[in-house]
Each structure stands twice: as C-alpha cells, then as structure tokens.
Enzyme design. Structure first.
Site, PDB file in Angstrom:
ATOM      1  N   ASP A 260      -4.710   2.772  14.332  1.00 58.07           N
ATOM      2  CA  ASP A 260      -5.545   1.794  13.626  1.00 58.07           C
ATOM      3  C   ASP A 260      -6.655   1.452  14.627  1.00 58.07           C
ATOM      4  O   ASP A 260      -6.963   2.268  15.513  1.00 58.07           O
ATOM      5  CB  ASP A 260      -4.686   0.578  13.244  1.00 58.07           C
ATOM      6  CG  ASP A 260      -5.378  -0.409  12.307  1.00 58.07           C
ATOM      7  OD1 ASP A 260      -5.278  -0.256  11.085  1.00 58.07           O
ATOM      8  OD2 ASP A 260      -6.033  -1.360  12.802  1.00 58.07           O
TER       9      ASP A 260
ATOM     10  N   ASN B  84     -13.030   5.717  13.469  1.00 56.45           N
ATOM     11  CA  ASN B  84     -12.377   6.816  12.755  1.00 56.45           C
ATOM     12  C   ASN B  84     -12.638   6.778  11.247  1.00 56.45           C
ATOM     13  O   ASN B  84     -13.044   7.781  10.654  1.00 56.45           O
ATOM     14  CB  ASN B  84     -10.864   6.756  13.055  1.00 56.45           C
ATOM     15  CG  ASN B  84     -10.085   7.745  12.233  1.00 56.45           C
ATOM     16  OD1 ASN B  84      -9.482   7.387  11.221  1.00 56.45           O
ATOM     17  ND2 ASN B  84     -10.102   9.004  12.627  1.00 56.45           N
TER      18      ASN B  84
ATOM     19  N   LYS C 156       3.628  -3.088  10.632  1.00 58.01           N
ATOM     20  CA  LYS C 156       2.425  -3.001  11.465  1.00 58.01           C
ATOM     21  C   LYS C 156       2.782  -3.489  12.851  1.00 58.01           C
ATOM     22  O   LYS C 156       3.698  -4.287  13.017  1.00 58.01           O
ATOM     23  CB  LYS C 156       1.313  -3.875  10.872  1.00 58.01           C
ATOM     24  CG  LYS C 156      -0.073  -3.482  11.328  1.00 58.01           C
ATOM     25  CD  LYS C 156      -0.636  -2.317  10.529  1.00 58.01           C
ATOM     26  CE  LYS C 156      -2.038  -1.961  10.962  1.00 58.01           C
ATOM     27  NZ  LYS C 156      -2.687  -1.021  10.041  1.00 58.01           N
TER      28      LYS C 156
ATOM     29  N   THR D  56      -8.293   8.801   6.105  1.00 59.75           N
ATOM     30  CA  THR D  56      -8.587   7.463   5.568  1.00 59.75           C
ATOM     31  C   THR D  56     -10.010   7.414   5.017  1.00 59.75           C
ATOM     32  O   THR D  56     -10.244   6.934   3.902  1.00 59.75           O
ATOM     33  CB  THR D  56      -8.381   6.390   6.650  1.00 59.75           C
ATOM     34  OG1 THR D  56      -7.089   6.572   7.229  1.00 59.75           O
ATOM     35  CG2 THR D  56      -8.476   4.999   6.065  1.00 59.75           C
TER      36      THR D  56
ATOM     37  N   LYS E 186       0.842  -1.201   0.000  1.00 61.61           N
ATOM     38  CA  LYS E 186       0.000   0.000   0.000  1.00 61.61           C
ATOM     39  C   LYS E 186       0.878   1.252   0.000  1.00 61.61           C
ATOM     40  O   LYS E 186       0.665   2.189  -0.768  1.00 61.61           O
ATOM     41  CB  LYS E 186      -0.878  -0.001   1.259  1.00 61.61           C
ATOM     42  CG  LYS E 186      -1.781   1.205   1.393  1.00 61.61           C
ATOM     43  CD  LYS E 186      -2.393   1.293   2.789  1.00 61.61           C
ATOM     44  CE  LYS E 186      -3.134   0.018   3.150  1.00 61.61           C
ATOM     45  NZ  LYS E 186      -3.848   0.138   4.432  1.00 61.61           N
TER      46      LYS E 186
HETATM   47  P1  NDP Z   1     -11.594   2.311  15.129  1.00 60.89           P
HETATM   48  O1  NDP Z   1     -11.115   1.565  16.315  1.00 60.89           O
HETATM   49  O2  NDP Z   1     -11.674   3.791  15.185  1.00 60.89           O
HETATM   50  O3  NDP Z   1     -13.034   1.789  14.676  1.00 60.89           O
HETATM   51  C1  NDP Z   1     -13.257   0.449  14.362  1.00 60.89           C
HETATM   52  C2  NDP Z   1     -14.758   0.226  14.223  1.00 60.89           C
HETATM   53  O4  NDP Z   1     -14.988  -1.086  13.742  1.00 60.89           O
HETATM   54  C3  NDP Z   1     -15.492   0.358  15.535  1.00 60.89           C
HETATM   55  O5  NDP Z   1     -16.791   0.825  15.277  1.00 60.89           O
HETATM   56  C4  NDP Z   1     -15.516  -1.062  16.057  1.00 60.89           C
HETATM   57  O6  NDP Z   1     -16.613  -1.327  16.911  1.00 60.89           O
HETATM   58  C5  NDP Z   1     -15.673  -1.841  14.764  1.00 60.89           C
HETATM   59  N1  NDP Z   1     -15.001  -3.154  14.879  1.00 60.89           N
HETATM   60  C6  NDP Z   1     -13.701  -3.386  15.167  1.00 60.89           C
HETATM   61  N2  NDP Z   1     -13.453  -4.692  15.212  1.00 60.89           N
HETATM   62  C7  NDP Z   1     -14.627  -5.298  14.957  1.00 60.89           C
HETATM   63  C8  NDP Z   1     -15.024  -6.647  14.852  1.00 60.89           C
HETATM   64  N3  NDP Z   1     -14.151  -7.645  15.042  1.00 60.89           N
HETATM   65  N4  NDP Z   1     -16.323  -6.900  14.552  1.00 60.89           N
HETATM   66  C9  NDP Z   1     -17.208  -5.883  14.355  1.00 60.89           C
HETATM   67  N5  NDP Z   1     -16.888  -4.584  14.451  1.00 60.89           N
HETATM   68  C10 NDP Z   1     -15.617  -4.300  14.735  1.00 60.89           C
HETATM   69  O7  NDP Z   1     -10.637   1.840  13.924  1.00 60.89           O
HETATM   70  P2  NDP Z   1     -10.381   2.539  12.523  1.00 60.89           P
HETATM   71  O8  NDP Z   1     -11.618   3.206  12.053  1.00 60.89           O
HETATM   72  O9  NDP Z   1      -9.129   3.300  12.632  1.00 60.89           O
HETATM   73  O10 NDP Z   1     -10.059   1.269  11.592  1.00 60.89           O
HETATM   74  C11 NDP Z   1     -11.083   0.579  10.871  1.00 60.89           C
HETATM   75  C12 NDP Z   1     -10.459  -0.213   9.729  1.00 60.89           C
HETATM   76  O11 NDP Z   1      -9.762   0.702   8.848  1.00 60.89           O
HETATM   77  C13 NDP Z   1      -9.437  -1.273  10.123  1.00 60.89           C
HETATM   78  O12 NDP Z   1      -9.510  -2.357   9.226  1.00 60.89           O
HETATM   79  C14 NDP Z   1      -8.108  -0.550   9.914  1.00 60.89           C
HETATM   80  O13 NDP Z   1      -7.041  -1.447   9.694  1.00 60.89           O
HETATM   81  C15 NDP Z   1      -8.425   0.247   8.662  1.00 60.89           C
HETATM   82  N6  NDP Z   1      -7.562   1.396   8.416  1.00 60.89           N
HETATM   83  C16 NDP Z   1      -7.475   2.416   9.324  1.00 60.89           C
HETATM   84  C17 NDP Z   1      -6.662   3.496   9.067  1.00 60.89           C
HETATM   85  C18 NDP Z   1      -6.607   4.689   9.961  1.00 60.89           C
HETATM   86  O14 NDP Z   1      -6.023   5.695   9.553  1.00 60.89           O
HETATM   87  N7  NDP Z   1      -7.194   4.671  11.138  1.00 60.89           N
HETATM   88  C19 NDP Z   1      -5.825   3.549   7.846  1.00 60.89           C
HETATM   89  C20 NDP Z   1      -6.069   2.460   6.917  1.00 60.89           C
HETATM   90  C21 NDP Z   1      -6.883   1.432   7.229  1.00 60.89           C
HETATM   91  P3  NDP Z   1     -16.608  -0.886  18.470  1.00 60.89           P
HETATM   92  O15 NDP Z   1     -16.993   0.571  18.440  1.00 60.89           O
HETATM   93  O16 NDP Z   1     -17.637  -1.750  19.099  1.00 60.89           O
HETATM   94  O17 NDP Z   1     -15.227  -1.125  18.961  1.00 60.89           O
END
Ligand code: NDP
Length: 359
Positions: free
Chosen positions: A74, A148, A34, A117, A22
């Site tokens: 993340d 996020n 990571k 993101t 990426k």
């Molecule tokens: P956050 O922790 O801010 O949010 C994650 C969200 O997904 C929450 O709503 C969480 O629920 C839900 N979630 C997490 N794990 C599970 C699961 N096993 N089953 C169901 N729901 C789940 O993380 P991000 O938004 O930062 O990341 C989300 C995705 O984006 C990931 O795959 C990450 O790798 C990817 N990503 C993030 C980047 C970044 O800049 N932050 C960059 C590139 C990719 P709950 O509120 O209940 O915890």
C-alpha cells in the site's frame, strides 16, 4: 501494509474495515485486514529501509502465513519493501511460500500485480461508462497521486485512448494539458524517487502548483478541467468543494483508486448529480483480487502469462461492477454504486458469519 508517518490505529481500523467488505465484493475466497507502521521511508537509504523491514517482520512473522493472513503493498510499501520482508520471513521460518504478494517476478510474483489496482480502477470506470453508452476514449482525465496506483491508472488510460493530464505527490500537483509523460513520471517516482517539481525541468509547458498554493478546503488537482477523475493518492483528498468544482467543469465519471479519497460531502455530491461514481471499495479491488491470483499461482506452483492474469482481472472488475449495479437496482437506487457495493459486500460477510456460527 502501509508505511507512512500518518499511520495510526484509527487509519488502520478504517482501512481494515474497508478491506473486509472489498474482499468480499471480489467474490474470491479471501478475508481482509490491514497493517502498517508510522515509519517514514522518505529520504532513507536502502540499507535503512531493509533494516526496518527486517525488524518489522521479526515481530509480524508469527501472525501471517499463506492460509492465515497474506499482506500486500500500500502507500510506502512496494516491491523493494516486500522483498526485504519476504527475505526476513524466509530467514526466520525456513519456508519459501506465498506469504506476501506483490513479490518480484524473479521469485514468486505474478505478472500484472504491479499494474492491477490502477488498471482495475480504469476498467471499472470503463464499465460504468459503457452501461450508459459512453466510454473513456478521447476523455481528458484528472489523476491524483504519482505512486503505484496512479502510474498504472495512467498507463491503462493511454491504452484505452484517454489522456491523463494531471498527477500529484505530497508536495504539489502537475497539470500537463498535452498528457502526462509517463516514462518521465516512472523515472522520477519509481527509479529516482524525487519530487514532481522535477517534471518541469523537462516539460516547461506543464504547470506546477505547490501544496502551499492549494485552495482552502481543497486540492488543486480537482480544480483543473477534466471529463473524468481518478483519485489515486490517499484518504480525504477530494473535498465537497472539490466535487462541486469537478461537476461544474463537466466531469462525468469518478473512479477511486485510493481508499476513501472522497469526503462524505463529495460522495453525496456525486450521488446527487447521478454521475458515474465508483467508490474505492469496488473500483480499487483489482489490486487485492490480483493478490489472490498471485496466491493461487504460488499454491499451485504455476506461472500465468500477462494476458491470462489481465483477462482474469478484467473479468473480476466486470463482476464487481455487475454485482454493485444489480444490488443498487435490487435495493431501489439504480446506479448508486456506493449503496450497491456496501450492501453486496456486507451481505456476503454477514451470511458467512451466520453460517459459520457465533465463534
Ligand atoms: P504509493 O506509496 O505508491 O503512492 C502514493 C502516492 O500518493 C504518492 O505519490 C504520494 O506522494 C502520494 N501521497 C501519499 N500520501 C499523501 C498525502 N497525505 N498527501 C498527498 N499525497 C500523498 O501508494 P499506492 O499508489 O500503493 O496507494 C495509493 C492509494 O491507493 C492509497 O489510498 C492506497 O490505500 C490505495 N490502494 C492501493 C493498492 C495497491 O495495490 N497498492 C490497492 C488498493 C488501494 P509522495 O510521492 O510524495 O510520497
């Protein structure tokens, strides 16, 4: 950096592998890796989170540095955790430098990093659709996640005239046909850190599906009707059956904010149906690209405006789309952005390794 109870060596390995290609695809001079912990931040007090972050950094500080390895957030790692880790790094090393990204705007963070993101995944969808003479305007969009990436994907969808109609967390999914109330969602998830079920206390016309009622082999989110889909929660959250449901409901674009959210069966279904499909490696690269912009500002001790960073983010997403698209044409599968992104990312890493010799 990910803090989630599901973290194990295998998950970090796939995330690290994806991150390398990426980052290569962004065209910027950044390597990839990571890290994380199987620590569960849910239900912990700020003081407990702080102590965990400090202990974590007490080991990690030896391995990172502004030109060595620069972690960003993340799942489970946001501005609060980055702040505690930065504080401990500074305490141990005595240095104030760009060793982490996603920092607070008060002490070295970049505007747009928080949004990057989610915004980037939406820009990517818009570029995919534009290439086919279409756009996001007026489209109803399904989003998973409520963190996020999901929140800022929704914000940009509203900016572009689309309507995000769903979101989810680890306990269930919300569908709100009128459009998700973003201010309420931010309050529930960024401020109060509570379950999405509370959304119903304000919006009784929304629908809530607890995870216990999800379909077998699938996720309730993808069974609602939407013109475009943005998986923004976690890996393997969109199955082959979910993909078939999306296609049957007329979904024309999928842009992945999360890392590898679609299973291989789902990816195959999207490619076969020839819809616009942006794999996470390309579509969610806006986050790490803006981390590099934060590093550039830290290194030059400058602070760019929101508009400046957003314009750069847009240009980077366009460049990633063009690179993946052109590579898909070069290798005889026009529009297959999985193939295009994989080959373009791999080629840059492989060429760099060849040029730098066997070390
Ligand atoms: P956050 O922790 O801010 O949010 C994650 C969200 O997904 C929450 O709503 C969480 O629920 C839900 N979630 C997490 N794990 C599970 C699961 N096993 N089953 C169901 N729901 C789940 O993380 P991000 O938004 O930062 O990341 C989300 C995705 O984006 C990931 O795959 C990450 O790798 C990817 N990503 C993030 C980047 C970044 O800049 N932050 C960059 C590139 C990719 P709950 O509120 O209940 O915890």
């Amino acid at each position: 950096m990910r803090f989630h109870p599901s973290v194990n060596a295998s998950i970090i390995k796939f995330l690290g592998f994806e991150q390398i290609f990426k980052n290569a695809l962004t065209g910027l001079s950044i390597g990839g890796g990571k890290g994380g912990a199987n620590f569960d931040p849910k239900g912990r007090s700020d003081a407990e989170i702080m102590r965990f972050c400090q202990s974590f950094m007490t080991e990690l500080y030896r391995h990172i540095g502004p030109t060595t390895d620069v972690p960003a957030g993340d799942i489970g790692v946001g501005a609060r955790e980055i702040g505690y880790m930065f504080g401990q790094y500074k305490r141990i090393t005595g240095r104030y430098e760009g060793v982490l990204t996603g920092k607070s705007l008060l002490w070295g963070g970049s505007l747009v990093r928080k949004e990057a993101t989610g915004y980037g995944a939406v820009y990517f969808a818009e570029y995919m659709l534009e290439a086919r003479g279409d756009s996001l305007k007026g489209k109803k969009c399904l989003i998973s996640g409520a963190g996020n990436v999901a929140i800022y994907a929704m914000e940009k969808l509203y900016h572009l005239g689309a309507t995000p109609v769903s979101c989810s967390d680890s306990r269930g999914a919300i569908y709100h046909e009128k459009g998700i109330d973003l201010e309420l969602l931010k309050d529930l998830k960024e401020v109060r850190r509570v379950s999405l079920e509370k959304y119903l206390e304000v919006h009784t016309d929304a629908q809530y599906v607890p995870i216990s009622d999800y379909p077998e082999n699938g996720n309730a989110i993808w069974r609602f009707k939407g013109d475009a889909a943005f998986p923004c929660a976690t890996q393997n959250e969109l199955s082959g059956d979910d993909a078939q449901a999306l296609l049957a409901n007329g979904c024309v674009a999928v842009s992945e904010g999360a890392n590898m959210p679609s299973t291989q069966e789902a990816v195959d279904a999207f490619i076969e149906a020839k819809i616009c499909y942006g794999p996470g490696k390309a579509a969610n690269a806006g986050g790490v690209a803006t981390s590099q912009l934060e590093m550039a500002q830290n290194a030059s001790m400058q602070h760019w405006t929101f508009e400046e960073v957003d314009e750069k983010l847009k240009a980077i997403m366009k460049n990633i789309f063009d690179t993946a698209n052109e590579t898909s044409i070069e290798f005889g599968q026009p529009g297959n952005l999985v193939l295009g992104a994989n080959i373009a990312g791999f080629r840059r890493v492989a060429d760099a390794m060849i040029e730098q010799g066997a070390v």
